[in-house]
Write a protein that holds these residues in place. Structure first.
Motif, PDB file in Angstrom:
ATOM      1  N   MET A  56       0.833  -1.215   0.000  1.00 49.35           N
ATOM      2  CA  MET A  56       0.000   0.000   0.000  1.00 49.35           C
ATOM      3  C   MET A  56       0.862   1.257   0.000  1.00 49.35           C
ATOM      4  O   MET A  56       0.563   2.226  -0.702  1.00 49.35           O
ATOM      5  N   ASN A  57       1.938   1.253   0.772  1.00 46.33           N
ATOM      6  CA  ASN A  57       2.832   2.416   0.791  1.00 46.33           C
ATOM      7  C   ASN A  57       3.491   2.637  -0.564  1.00 46.33           C
ATOM      8  O   ASN A  57       3.615   3.768  -1.024  1.00 46.33           O
ATOM      9  N   VAL A  58       3.920   1.548  -1.202  1.00 44.45           N
ATOM     10  CA  VAL A  58       4.569   1.672  -2.514  1.00 44.45           C
ATOM     11  C   VAL A  58       3.584   2.204  -3.544  1.00 44.45           C
ATOM     12  O   VAL A  58       3.912   3.090  -4.340  1.00 44.45           O
ATOM     13  N   ILE A  59       2.367   1.680  -3.531  1.00 46.61           N
ATOM     14  CA  ILE A  59       1.355   2.162  -4.485  1.00 46.61           C
ATOM     15  C   ILE A  59       1.097   3.651  -4.267  1.00 46.61           C
ATOM     16  O   ILE A  59       0.981   4.421  -5.221  1.00 46.61           O
ATOM     17  N   LEU A  60       1.035   4.068  -3.014  1.00 42.70           N
ATOM     18  CA  LEU A  60       0.730   5.470  -2.732  1.00 42.70           C
ATOM     19  C   LEU A  60       1.928   6.395  -2.939  1.00 42.70           C
ATOM     20  O   LEU A  60       1.747   7.590  -3.142  1.00 42.70           O
ATOM     21  N   LEU A  61       3.136   5.862  -2.897  1.00 43.77           N
ATOM     22  CA  LEU A  61       4.310   6.723  -3.039  1.00 43.77           C
ATOM     23  C   LEU A  61       4.711   6.987  -4.485  1.00 43.77           C
ATOM     24  O   LEU A  61       5.205   8.062  -4.799  1.00 43.77           O
ATOM     25  N   PHE A  62       4.511   6.024  -5.370  1.00 40.21           N
ATOM     26  CA  PHE A  62       4.960   6.222  -6.744  1.00 40.21           C
ATOM     27  C   PHE A  62       4.036   7.170  -7.486  1.00 40.21           C
ATOM     28  O   PHE A  62       2.822   7.114  -7.343  1.00 40.21           O
ATOM     29  N   PRO A  63       4.619   8.046  -8.305  1.00 40.68           N
ATOM     30  CA  PRO A  63       3.813   9.115  -8.908  1.00 40.68           C
ATOM     31  C   PRO A  63       2.960   8.691 -10.099  1.00 40.68           C
ATOM     32  O   PRO A  63       2.086   9.420 -10.499  1.00 40.68           O
ATOM     33  N   TRP A  64       3.178   7.541 -10.677  1.00 35.12           N
ATOM     34  CA  TRP A  64       2.467   7.224 -11.911  1.00 35.12           C
ATOM     35  C   TRP A  64       1.168   6.451 -11.699  1.00 35.12           C
ATOM     36  O   TRP A  64       0.541   6.031 -12.643  1.00 35.12           O
ATOM     37  N   PHE A  65       0.743   6.265 -10.488  1.00 31.74           N
ATOM     38  CA  PHE A  65      -0.498   5.544 -10.219  1.00 31.74           C
ATOM     39  C   PHE A  65      -1.581   6.481  -9.687  1.00 31.74           C
ATOM     40  O   PHE A  65      -2.265   6.159  -8.729  1.00 31.74           O
ATOM     41  N   ASP A  66      -1.772   7.637 -10.289  1.00 35.85           N
ATOM     42  CA  ASP A  66      -2.713   8.616  -9.729  1.00 35.85           C
ATOM     43  C   ASP A  66      -4.146   8.096  -9.684  1.00 35.85           C
ATOM     44  O   ASP A  66      -4.851   8.298  -8.694  1.00 35.85           O
ATOM     45  N   ASN A  67      -4.593   7.434 -10.739  1.00 32.39           N
ATOM     46  CA  ASN A  67      -5.967   6.916 -10.728  1.00 32.39           C
ATOM     47  C   ASN A  67      -6.132   5.824  -9.680  1.00 32.39           C
ATOM     48  O   ASN A  67      -7.158   5.755  -8.994  1.00 32.39           O
ATOM     49  N   VAL A  68      -5.120   4.976  -9.554  1.00 33.08           N
ATOM     50  CA  VAL A  68      -5.175   3.922  -8.533  1.00 33.08           C
ATOM     51  C   VAL A  68      -5.154   4.552  -7.146  1.00 33.08           C
ATOM     52  O   VAL A  68      -5.875   4.116  -6.239  1.00 33.08           O
ATOM     53  N   LYS A  69      -4.353   5.600  -6.997  1.00 31.77           N
ATOM     54  CA  LYS A  69      -4.293   6.289  -5.702  1.00 31.77           C
ATOM     55  C   LYS A  69      -5.650   6.877  -5.338  1.00 31.77           C
ATOM     56  O   LYS A  69      -6.112   6.731  -4.209  1.00 31.77           O
ATOM     57  N   ARG A  70      -6.266   7.562  -6.311  1.00 30.36           N
ATOM     58  CA  ARG A  70      -7.581   8.155  -6.031  1.00 30.36           C
ATOM     59  C   ARG A  70      -8.587   7.078  -5.647  1.00 30.36           C
ATOM     60  O   ARG A  70      -9.350   7.243  -4.698  1.00 30.36           O
ATOM     61  N   TRP A  71      -8.590   5.997  -6.409  1.00 23.79           N
ATOM     62  CA  TRP A  71      -9.507   4.906  -6.101  1.00 23.79           C
ATOM     63  C   TRP A  71      -9.220   4.345  -4.713  1.00 23.79           C
ATOM     64  O   TRP A  71     -10.135   4.108  -3.927  1.00 23.79           O
ATOM     65  N   PHE A  72      -7.938   4.134  -4.407  1.00 24.85           N
ATOM     66  CA  PHE A  72      -7.572   3.568  -3.111  1.00 24.85           C
ATOM     67  C   PHE A  72      -7.950   4.509  -1.970  1.00 24.85           C
ATOM     68  O   PHE A  72      -8.464   4.065  -0.942  1.00 24.85           O
ATOM     69  N   ILE A  73      -7.711   5.803  -2.156  1.00 27.58           N
ATOM     70  CA  ILE A  73      -8.049   6.773  -1.107  1.00 27.58           C
ATOM     71  C   ILE A  73      -9.559   6.767  -0.873  1.00 27.58           C
ATOM     72  O   ILE A  73     -10.018   6.752   0.276  1.00 27.58           O
ATOM     73  N   GLN A  74     -10.329   6.790  -1.961  1.00 29.53           N
ATOM     74  CA  GLN A  74     -11.787   6.754  -1.810  1.00 29.53           C
ATOM     75  C   GLN A  74     -12.222   5.463  -1.115  1.00 29.53           C
ATOM     76  O   GLN A  74     -13.068   5.478  -0.223  1.00 29.53           O
ATOM     77  N   PHE A  75     -11.627   4.376  -1.547  1.00 31.22           N
ATOM     78  CA  PHE A  75     -11.982   3.079  -0.978  1.00 31.22           C
ATOM     79  C   PHE A  75     -11.527   2.978   0.471  1.00 31.22           C
ATOM     80  O   PHE A  75     -12.263   2.522   1.336  1.00 31.22           O
ATOM     81  N   TYR A  76     -10.310   3.425   0.738  1.00 37.13           N
ATOM     82  CA  TYR A  76      -9.728   3.313   2.076  1.00 37.13           C
ATOM     83  C   TYR A  76     -10.439   4.223   3.072  1.00 37.13           C
ATOM     84  O   TYR A  76     -10.705   3.830   4.203  1.00 37.13           O
TER      85      TYR A  76
END
Length: 196
Positions: free
Chosen positions: A18-38
């Motif tokens: 989860m930290n790696v997904i949230l730290l890397f800059p190229w996963f913005d859509n995944v980050k948004r989805w994860f933040i909404q979901f989380y």
């Protein structure tokens, strides 16, 4: 491998992912989805509660490992206690890191959404102001044309007033001359009657 070490490894692996997904800059859509979901999903809230229970267990294991490390005399048990203590401390560190990272990214995404809204609003206001300025300039141009017409009409009126005053003066002069002519004619008629 002990059960507690396995639990720590699983929690560490999930937390690292989860930290790696949230730290890397190229996963913005995944980050948004994860933040909404989380942050806002009810299913994930229960998963978070389960993970919170695991983190409490890891905290207890951290204290237990520190205690065992101090009381043990065996090098193997001391090594296992140190390993468990480091793993527990790292897992707890990643837990706090993940929570803070989610909070920061949530604020960042919401401010980015607000920024796009503000940019759209600014563009609309700019377009509106341009249209107002264009209308103002058009009105100024019309006003300038009307002022020019008024000046021309004022000049015409002034020339006509001058002509009227000239006509009045000519009329007065004509009437004076007519009166003099009539006087002279009356004198001439009287003198001719006297002379006859």
């Amino acid at each position: 491998m002990e059960v507690q070490t396995t639990v720590i490894h699983v929690v560490l692996g999930i937390n690292l992912l989860m930290n790696v997904i949230l730290l890397f800059p190229w996963f913005d859509n995944v980050k948004r989805w994860f933040i909404q979901f989380y942050a806002y999903n009810m299913v994930f809230k229960t998963i978070r509660h389960i993970f919170n229970i695991f983190y409490v267990m890891i905290g207890v294991l951290l204290v237990d490992s520190a205690y065992k490390m101090n009381i043990t005399e065996s090098k193997l048990l001391e090594y296992q206690s140190q390993r468990n203590m480091y793993l527990c401390a790292f897992a707890i560190f990643l837990y706090f890191n993940l929570r803070r990272l989610v909070t920061i990214l949530d604020k960042n995404f919401s401010s980015a959404k607000d920024n796009t809204y503000i940019i759209k609003q600014h563009k609309n206001a700019e377009d509106f102001l341009k249209s107002v300025v264009d209308k103002y300039n058009a009105e100024q141009e019309k006003n300038k044309q009307l002022e020019d017409k008024i000046k021309k009409l004022c000049k015409k009126v002034e020339t006509q007033i001058e002509e009227i005053s000239q006509i009045d003066q000519n009329k007065k002069a004509y009437l004076r001359l007519k009166d003099k002519y009539e006087e002279l004619l009356a004198k001439f008629v009287k003198e001719t009657k006297k002379n006859k």
